[in-house]
Design a protein around this motif. Structure first.
Motif, mmCIF file in Angstrom:
data_model
loop_
_atom_site.group_PDB
_atom_site.id
_atom_site.type_symbol
_atom_site.label_atom_id
_atom_site.label_comp_id
_atom_site.label_asym_id
_atom_site.label_seq_id
_atom_site.Cartn_x
_atom_site.Cartn_y
_atom_site.Cartn_z
ATOM 1 N N GLU A 12 66.448 64.101 40.387
ATOM 2 C CA GLU A 12 67.771 64.707 40.533
ATOM 3 C C GLU A 12 67.900 65.978 39.700
ATOM 4 O OE1 GLU A 12 72.471 63.512 39.801
ATOM 5 O OE2 GLU A 12 70.941 61.939 39.881
ATOM 6 N N LYS A 13 67.358 65.960 38.494
ATOM 7 C CA LYS A 13 67.423 67.150 37.639
ATOM 8 C C LYS A 13 66.602 68.293 38.231
ATOM 9 C CE LYS A 13 68.245 64.835 33.185
ATOM 10 N NZ LYS A 13 67.692 64.560 31.837
ATOM 11 N N ALA A 44 66.072 68.755 41.409
ATOM 12 C CA ALA A 44 66.844 69.252 42.555
ATOM 13 C C ALA A 44 67.941 70.210 42.101
ATOM 14 C CB ALA A 44 67.443 68.071 43.320
ATOM 15 N N HIS A 45 68.577 69.900 40.962
ATOM 16 C CA HIS A 45 69.620 70.785 40.425
ATOM 17 C C HIS A 45 69.016 72.127 40.022
ATOM 18 C CE1 HIS A 45 73.142 72.161 38.232
ATOM 19 N NE2 HIS A 45 72.364 72.386 37.187
ATOM 20 N N CYS A 46 67.877 72.095 39.355
ATOM 21 C CA CYS A 46 67.207 73.344 38.958
ATOM 22 C C CYS A 46 66.841 74.177 40.180
ATOM 23 C CB CYS A 46 65.958 73.037 38.151
ATOM 24 S SG CYS A 46 66.270 72.351 36.509
ATOM 25 N N THR A 47 66.349 73.515 41.215
ATOM 26 C CA THR A 47 65.969 74.212 42.443
ATOM 27 C C THR A 47 67.175 74.887 43.083
ATOM 28 O OG1 THR A 47 64.183 72.623 42.851
ATOM 29 C CG2 THR A 47 64.941 73.918 44.731
ATOM 30 N N ALA A 48 68.328 74.210 43.050
ATOM 31 C CA ALA A 48 69.550 74.781 43.629
ATOM 32 C C ALA A 48 69.971 76.045 42.898
ATOM 33 C CB ALA A 48 70.671 73.742 43.596
ATOM 34 N N VAL A 49 69.866 76.040 41.566
ATOM 35 C CA VAL A 49 70.217 77.222 40.768
ATOM 36 C C VAL A 49 69.290 78.380 41.108
ATOM 37 C CG1 VAL A 49 70.338 78.175 38.433
ATOM 38 C CG2 VAL A 49 71.198 75.864 38.886
ATOM 39 N N GLU A 71 66.084 59.951 38.045
ATOM 40 C CA GLU A 71 66.852 60.885 37.230
ATOM 41 C C GLU A 71 66.128 62.223 37.119
ATOM 42 O OE1 GLU A 71 68.817 61.268 32.734
ATOM 43 O OE2 GLU A 71 67.799 59.416 33.355
ATOM 44 N N ALA A 119 66.370 77.700 34.406
ATOM 45 C CA ALA A 119 66.136 76.583 35.324
ATOM 46 C C ALA A 119 64.654 76.459 35.676
ATOM 47 C CB ALA A 119 66.971 76.762 36.587
#
Length: 313
Positions: A118-119, A121-126, A115, A96
């Protein structure tokens, strides 16, 4: 509820190992699984880990619950050193991080791309979920606690002894921090200092722990409940191993009294039937007693196979 066992059953041919097993695991539980040899401890673990399917009932996990299993014969990649073996735990977060670097460069050229945002943000969450920016600190803490000082971290897993490999598998599993941690004899190959560190680690564990162990002191130090496998099912007791012993003794006494009372009642009913069935004046009463006798359920005597004798003193 992390896990609920519902009328679980398992047989091997005509040999029934588990029958109508009902139990549950909540977050924060630290449960010791005990029982005489052959009562189904390994079978139960294999079902919980998905290595075996029950013949009846279900082992229902909560939505999104993660599990980790310390099995005695799992293998490590012999070409990786100790530190790299631990670092594998963070592969999703490391991937990530790499992806996020590329995405941020793209976003710099196209700052209004929703987009890409958003991607990222997903990497940051992981990354945050694994606390990956503190990866090295986490790895060092667990390795030191599990008896791997810094001067051993470059040793290849393939040259480690069997006991060292078991400790490394356990260390890696602890670092993964699953919701439900399933351990099979985790104190094997541990010295007293490492065992004490593991006890403290598990007592503070945020998930739940299921542990099979023959070490009564470890069960006393860690567990808040005991599952005893006996009579093809699970009996649950509150507290650690020392708290379990008097509870089991009291339960056995109650069961023995119920058995003795049922046997005595059956004997009296049978005696009445034998003496009165052929007498015209009392035949109906004798037949009534015989029906009572046929419906009478005699509680089994307690299984006195002592698990206590099999635990390390």
């Amino acid at each position: 509820m992390l896990l609920e066992l519902q009328n679980l059953g398992k047989s091997f041919g005509e040999h029934e190992v588990l029958r109508d097993v009902n139990a549950g695991v909540e977050r924060g539980d630290r449960i010791g699984i005990i029982g005489a040899n052959g009562t189904g401890k390994t079978t139960l673990l294999r079902i919980l880990c998905g290595e075996s399917l029950p013949d009846a009932g279900d082992a229902a996990f909560g939505t999104g619950v993660t599990t980790g299993y310390l099995e005695q014969n799992a293998r490590l990649d012999p070409s990786l050193d100790i530190y790299a073996t631990m670092r594998l735990v963070f592969t999703p977060a490391l991937d990530a991080m790499q992806e996020m670097d590329a995405l941020q460069k793209q976003l710099a050229a196209d700052p209004h791309n929703a987009e890409l945002t958003e991607k990222i943000a997903h990497c940051t969450a992981v990354i945050d979920a694994m606390d990956a920016y503190n990866m090295d600190t986490q790895i060092k803490k667990v390795l030191n606690g599990m008896g791997f000082p810094a001067d051993t971290w470059t040793k290849l897993a393939g040259v480690l002894s069997g006991g060292e490999q078991t400790r490394l598998r356990l260390a890696r599993l602890l670092l993964e921090r699953p919701d439900l941690l399933i351990l099979d004899e985790p104190t094997n190959h541990l010295d007293l200092e490492t065992m004490e560190w593991l006890e403290n680690y598990l007592k503070a564990y945020r998930g739940a722990v299921l542990v099979v162990s023959h070490d009564r002191y470890f069960l006393d130090a860690v567990c808040t409940r005991i599952w005893e496998l006996r009579g093809k099912s699970i009996k649950t007791y509150r507290g650690n191993y020392s708290a379990y012993l008097p509870q089991r003794e009291a339960a056995d006494e109650r069961q023995q009294k119920l058995h003795d009372a049922a046997v005595e009642k059956a004997a009296k009913l049978q005696d009445y039937v034998d003496r009165n069935l052929v007498r015209a004046s009392t035949t109906k009463m004798a037949q009534s007693r015989r029906k009572q006798l046929e419906k009478l359920e005699i509680v089994e005597t307690p299984d006195h196979r002592g698990v206590g004798a099999e635990l390390s003193l």
